[in-house]
Write a protein that holds these residues in place. Structure first.
Motif, short mmCIF file in Angstrom:
data_model
loop_
_atom_site.label_atom_id
_atom_site.label_comp_id
_atom_site.label_asym_id
_atom_site.label_seq_id
_atom_site.Cartn_x
_atom_site.Cartn_y
_atom_site.Cartn_z
N SER A 9 36.81 82.57 -5.88
CA SER A 9 35.58 83.08 -5.46
C SER A 9 34.94 82.33 -4.43
CB SER A 9 34.54 83.30 -6.80
OG SER A 9 34.15 82.09 -7.03
N SER A 21 34.89 96.45 -3.51
CA SER A 21 33.84 97.36 -4.05
C SER A 21 33.75 98.49 -3.26
CB SER A 21 32.53 96.44 -4.14
OG SER A 21 32.59 95.50 -5.09
N VAL A 28 38.66 92.68 -10.33
CA VAL A 28 38.07 91.53 -11.17
C VAL A 28 38.19 90.28 -10.29
CG1 VAL A 28 39.85 90.91 -12.74
CG2 VAL A 28 37.58 90.21 -13.30
N GLU A 69 27.92 90.52 -5.93
CA GLU A 69 27.64 91.20 -7.46
C GLU A 69 26.67 92.37 -7.09
OE1 GLU A 69 25.98 87.36 -8.69
OE2 GLU A 69 27.81 86.87 -9.69
N GLY A 72 28.60 95.01 -7.51
CA GLY A 72 29.42 95.40 -8.63
C GLY A 72 30.41 94.57 -8.84
N GLU A 74 32.37 91.42 -10.55
CA GLU A 74 32.36 90.81 -11.69
C GLU A 74 33.39 89.48 -11.62
OE1 GLU A 74 33.15 91.48 -16.59
OE2 GLU A 74 33.79 92.82 -15.12
N LYS A 76 34.98 86.23 -13.31
CA LYS A 76 35.22 85.53 -14.49
C LYS A 76 35.86 84.32 -14.46
CE LYS A 76 35.60 89.78 -17.28
NZ LYS A 76 35.18 89.84 -18.62
#
Length: 90
Positions: A9, A21, A28, A69, A72, A74, A76
């Protein structure tokens, strides 16, 4: 079922999340460090990114994460051993 998995990320991973997106993909973002941004987080003065003069790396990373974000993404925390084996997704 995921269309794609984005590993990391940092700026490239977050840009990929923004494009995923917008393409309406099911995806993910996996990050091992526990925070987004990658190496750019430690940059004191990032003055070569268009439209964002005189910004530090941490603020730049935060802006990218917020943008992803908002669309949308996500993110992890996970450890990726190789493209076929992902372990420890939180």
């Amino acid at each position: 079922m995921l269309d794609t998995v984005i590993i990391g990320s940092g700026p490239a991973g977050l840009a990929a999340a923004i494009y995923a997106s917008r393409a309406a993909l099911n995806y993910v973002v996996l990050e091992k460090a526990g925070y987004s941004g990658g190496q750019i987080v430690t940059t004191n003065d990032l003055d070569n990114y268009p439209g964002m003069p005189n910004i530090d790396g941490a603020s730049f990373s935060m802006a990218l994460q917020e943008h992803a974000e908002k669309l949308g993404a996500e993110i992890k925390e996970a450890t990726v051993l190789n493209k076929m084996r992902i372990i420890h997704i939180l």
